[in-house]
Design an enzyme around this catalytic site. Structure first.
Site, PDB file in Angstrom:
ATOM      1  N   PRO A   1      27.017 -53.903  50.377  1.00  0.00           N
ATOM      2  CA  PRO A   1      25.840 -53.207  49.851  1.00  0.00           C
ATOM      3  C   PRO A   1      24.710 -54.203  49.609  1.00  0.00           C
ATOM      4  CG  PRO A   1      27.556 -53.391  48.180  1.00  0.00           C
ATOM      5  CD  PRO A   1      28.164 -53.832  49.468  1.00  0.00           C
ATOM      6  N   GLU A   2      23.512 -53.822  50.015  1.00  0.00           N
ATOM      7  CA  GLU A   2      22.344 -54.683  49.819  1.00  0.00           C
ATOM      8  C   GLU A   2      21.511 -54.139  48.665  1.00  0.00           C
ATOM      9  OE1 GLU A   2      20.469 -55.612  53.608  1.00  0.00           O
ATOM     10  OE2 GLU A   2      22.397 -55.471  54.630  1.00  0.00           O
TER      11      GLU A   2
END
Length: 276
Positions: free
Chosen positions: A2-3
């Site tokens: 996840p960014e």
């Protein structure tokens, strides 16, 4: 992994569920995910804390307690942070159970076990998590063409690699770097030294635009988040180049190509992102 947009969505979903809840019990199923302090002290310090708020910095999340202490965490590649009823079955690869005063439970699940937790007392400077080394936030006013040019214009590495440098801009990873460079019309293997003022202008604008889009498109309800077990994000169908190898560019119809830069894959359109 996840960014920044996905981590921000997680924060927005979980914070209302955690605010003002007291931690009544802590069960560590795998001490590997506890980075600091050791697992026994970690559990002791965490128990009976009351949650005040939750914040995000780059890809890090921090839970803040009423006494000024905090719990920082990084999901890394496969971390899932969920809040669910404590009577639900505990899934495989669950490493941490934190029971709350409303009989809900924070559960940390991580197949690859790369995620980490740090408990920091109010009088401890954060020199452990890495947050002190992070650069500006993608949506912060400090992110300007001048800032990017000052930080990167003399660097001989590619712009693709430097967008992953968390000390420059915090929170961008492989997915959003591809999308940002496509939106800015910049070939990913372009050296930073070869970028012109017009490139820095476009890049600054597109970082903000693409990251804001990522936060917006990933919005979901707490129920949807829990049903997807914290790992089903909404951006995938709408990505323009990332993961689109062999497909037609939505702007010009050219076939999307892929190259490897610094050990990471990069998808791009050879027409919309012409090599200098």
């Amino acid at each position: 992994m996840p960014e920044m947009p996905e981590v921000e969505v997680i924060r927005r979903i979980l914070e209302p569920q955690l605010k003002d809840k007291q931690i009544t019990d802590v069960e560590i199923l795998n001490k590997q995910v506890i980075a600091y302090p050791d697992e026994n002290i970690f559990a002791e310090l965490l128990t009976k804390q009351t949650i005040r708020s939750m914040s995000r910095r780059g890809k890090y999340l921090t839970i803040h307690f009423d006494n000024g202490d905090s719990l920082a965490l990084h999901l890394r590649m496969t971390g899932q942070l969920l809040v669910m009823p404590q009577d639900m079955p505990v899934e495989k690869h669950t490493h941490l159970l934190v029971t709350l005063s409303d009989e809900m439970q924070i559960r940390y699940i991580d197949v690859r076990r790369f995620g980490r937790f740090w408990y920091l007392k109010s009088d401890e400077a954060d020199t452990l998590t890495g947050q002190d080394k992070l650069g500006t936030e993608p949506l912060d006013d400090a992110l300007t063409p001048s800032y990017l040019k000052y930080k990167l214009a003399k660097r001989k590495k590619t712009i693709k690699e430097m967008l992953h440098d968390q000390s420059i801009v915090a929170g961008i990873g492989n997915i959003y770097s591809d999308e940002i460079l496509f939106a800015a019309g910049i070939y990913p293997e372009t050296k930073c030294t070869d970028l012109e003022d017009s490139d820095w202008n476009r890049l600054s604008a597109k970082i903000k635009e693409v990251i804001a889009w990522g936060v917006d498109v990933n919005k979901m309800t707490p129920e949807e988040y829990l049903a997807g077990k914290g790992k089903e994000y909404r951006n995938i169908p709408y990505l323009r180049v990332y993961g689109r190898l062999g497909q037609h560019c939505g702007d010009c119809g050219t076939i999307i190509e892929k190259i490897t830069i610094g050990g990471r894959s990069s998808c791009f359109c050879p027409v919309c992102q012409k090599k200098l």
